[in-house]
Design a protein around this motif. Sequence first.
Motif, short mmCIF file in Angstrom:
data_model
loop_
_atom_site.label_atom_id
_atom_site.label_comp_id
_atom_site.label_asym_id
_atom_site.label_seq_id
_atom_site.Cartn_x
_atom_site.Cartn_y
_atom_site.Cartn_z
N MET A 52 1.03 -1.37 0.09
CA MET A 52 -0.34 -0.02 -0.38
C MET A 52 0.52 1.33 0.13
N GLU A 53 0.47 2.47 -0.69
CA GLU A 53 1.33 3.51 -0.95
C GLU A 53 1.26 4.59 0.35
N VAL A 54 1.66 4.64 1.13
CA VAL A 54 1.54 6.15 2.18
C VAL A 54 1.65 6.42 2.03
N LYS A 55 0.80 7.84 1.98
CA LYS A 55 0.81 9.67 1.70
C LYS A 55 1.53 10.36 3.06
N ASN A 56 2.23 10.73 2.92
CA ASN A 56 2.85 11.93 4.15
C ASN A 56 2.33 12.74 4.19
N PHE A 57 1.94 13.13 5.11
CA PHE A 57 1.39 14.54 5.73
C PHE A 57 2.77 15.71 5.08
N ALA A 58 2.13 16.78 4.77
CA ALA A 58 3.00 17.81 4.81
C ALA A 58 2.96 18.87 6.03
N VAL A 59 3.62 19.32 5.78
CA VAL A 59 4.23 20.54 6.95
C VAL A 59 3.19 21.17 7.36
N TRP A 60 1.93 21.62 6.63
CA TRP A 60 0.81 22.65 7.37
C TRP A 60 -0.34 21.38 7.86
N ASP A 61 -0.31 20.39 7.55
CA ASP A 61 -0.55 19.37 8.45
C ASP A 61 -0.48 18.66 9.77
N TYR A 62 0.61 18.77 10.10
CA TYR A 62 1.03 18.91 11.38
C TYR A 62 1.18 20.00 12.08
N VAL A 63 1.19 21.07 11.32
CA VAL A 63 0.46 22.50 12.39
C VAL A 63 -0.61 22.98 12.84
N VAL A 64 -1.87 21.95 11.92
CA VAL A 64 -3.28 22.21 12.07
C VAL A 64 -3.59 20.86 13.25
N PHE A 65 -2.70 20.00 13.44
CA PHE A 65 -2.64 19.17 14.54
C PHE A 65 -1.88 19.44 15.68
N ALA A 66 -1.38 19.80 15.34
CA ALA A 66 -0.65 20.04 16.88
C ALA A 66 -1.42 21.33 17.56
N ALA A 67 -2.19 22.47 16.19
CA ALA A 67 -2.92 23.18 17.37
C ALA A 67 -3.84 23.02 18.09
N LEU A 68 -4.54 21.50 17.74
CA LEU A 68 -5.51 20.89 18.38
C LEU A 68 -4.94 20.55 19.80
N PHE A 69 -3.45 19.76 19.79
CA PHE A 69 -2.94 19.51 20.86
C PHE A 69 -2.81 20.56 22.43
N ILE A 70 -2.05 21.98 21.61
CA ILE A 70 -1.74 23.20 22.01
C ILE A 70 -2.90 23.93 22.95
N VAL A 71 -4.22 23.91 21.53
CA VAL A 71 -5.94 24.63 22.49
C VAL A 71 -6.02 23.57 23.41
N SER A 72 -5.93 21.76 23.14
CA SER A 72 -6.67 21.43 24.39
C SER A 72 -5.64 21.39 25.40
N SER A 73 -4.52 22.13 26.04
CA SER A 73 -3.63 22.03 26.57
C SER A 73 -3.78 23.35 27.30
N GLY A 74 -3.69 24.48 26.35
CA GLY A 74 -3.99 25.80 26.38
C GLY A 74 -5.46 26.28 27.62
N ILE A 75 -6.70 24.97 27.46
CA ILE A 75 -7.90 24.95 28.29
C ILE A 75 -7.65 24.45 29.73
#
Length: 619
Positions: free
Chosen positions: A1-24
């Motif tokens: 199966m071909e794996v399609k890696n994430f781009a930088v902005w994908d990781y930025v959006v994903f990291a924002a979820l964790f940062i906001v959750s921790s900030g709350i």
Amino acid sequence: MEVKNFAVWDYVVFAALFIVSSGIGVFFAIKERKKATSREFLVGGRQMSFGPVALSLTASFMSAVTVLGTPSEVYRFGASFSLFFIPYAIVIIFTSELFLPVFYRSGITSTYEYLQLRFNKPVRYAATVIYILQTILYTGVVVYAPALALNQVTGFDLWGSVFATGIVCTFYCTLGGLKAVVWTDAFQMVVMIVGFLTVLIQGSARAGGLSNVLEQSANGSRLKLFDFDVDPLRRHTFWTISVGGTFTWLGIYGVNQSTIQRCISCKTEKHAKLALYFNLLGLWIILLCAVFSGLIMYSYFKDCDPWTSGTISAPDQLMPYFVLEIFPTMPGLPGLFVACAFSGTLSTVAASINALATVTFEDFVKIWFPHLSDKLSTWISKGLCVLFGVLCTTMAVVASFMGSVVQAALSIHGMCGGPMLGLFSLGILFPFVNWKGALGGLLTGVTLSFWVTIGAFIYPAPDSKTWPLPLSTEQCDLSNVTESVPLALSRRPAIAETWYSLSYLYYSAVGCLGCMAAGVIISFLTGRQRGKDVQPLLIRPVCNLFCFWSKKYKTLCWCGVQHDSGTEQENLENGNAWKQGAESVLQNGLRRESLVPVPGYDPNSKSYDNVALEKITHF
């Protein structure tokens, strides 16, 4: 199966979820630092409003398993999954009108306190231990299974996401307590809806529009909603979903500590009920989004099924693979979907950690050490959050070595939820059931549900009962596909064709009905519970609905419980319901201050609130 890696902005959006959750979590730790009590930490001071609680309830029970699994289910088996809107509605009505009033007006923090009030300590401890074990197991799988599916399709780091989920959830649960969990869940619920809407809009556009999606789905038999076949061995029919689904969801929802803990954190009973009914709207919205995602996915892949063709190795990988297909040149949007999936994971894990800490503190620590100071109680509660955060993350690591056992682990909620539902139903609906019947019923229900579930795992149901709808590979490049060889079936016992082939949605019904039947029989054989020893607030007068024409029959159905010394409202206002038979309750080890009075009744809003309880209950 071909794996399609994430781009930088994908990781930025994903990291924002964790940062906001921790900030709350940090925000509520700072805001509530002067209210350092276990009450504030575990139940938000019992002054929450219905809005955030409703969003939190929806997010907590719509895990990443729903985000990834439901669209795949619709893709393979059709939109009959949308019939779950029926059991959702029934479950919310039963929870708000039957179970919630008992729990809320009793002034309890852990749902298992009810079992001690109604029966005794052994019943309470048995139920608590079962809940803790099944929640840790289920939470570990909820963390690992979506992370594995996303890793295999997107290349998203498996263990990085697993440990990040465990660390972030433990962090904001420990810092901010229930308020942080509720508000973080509310934020994550918004992320889930935005993620789904993004997929729906882009997916329908790539599939030729919504009308084309519906046309293709109808041609592929995906829009056949109603199948009234009463065969209990069929995986999904109208009856298995509406009846079996009701038992399943009521078992993991109606008497679940995570649900009740949020409801009793509301400032009034009216707010608690509003939270449940608005949560129903949220459940319907998520269900609708997931069903349409599955239909759009089918329309897009109708001529080249990636699962049958071997492009992906498991059905759970369908949704992330589809997202990467429709967003090939839009960095950040695949990351938004991953954030959507992990919002479900974060909310479920956080709710589980908070609920586990609460039941452990209330059912064990406070009973063994009844004179703890507020400061020490808060620190112990935070320590329990850390402990269960570590255990749940460790369980995710263990799940990676379980192979196909993961499927069995995902069923553990239903296996334990059914007997739990039966146990609480015995206490609330049957005043004559004694503690021996309750304990015997619980063990019987657990035995039956585990028996049928484990049997089904060893001897899977015949393909004729579970085979998916037709999937095409006509336009696929099958050069790299190896032809599957049918597995030689071992000799199957006769019971495998009936009992073990039962639809998985009936597992909870088996556990619940088995528990109730055994509990009633054992209680009659060992001597029924005397009605005068049962507090009126611990049962619900549902018999009034059926015996409204006869006071004699209503009295008979109450089995001797002193319900006629005044209306239920009067008993609640003056505490008489708790004062009657107080000695028998105290023999079970409860402190006298927990008996009187009960939460106050506000005649203006016609609702009960937590103000009176806050004044008289000692923590």
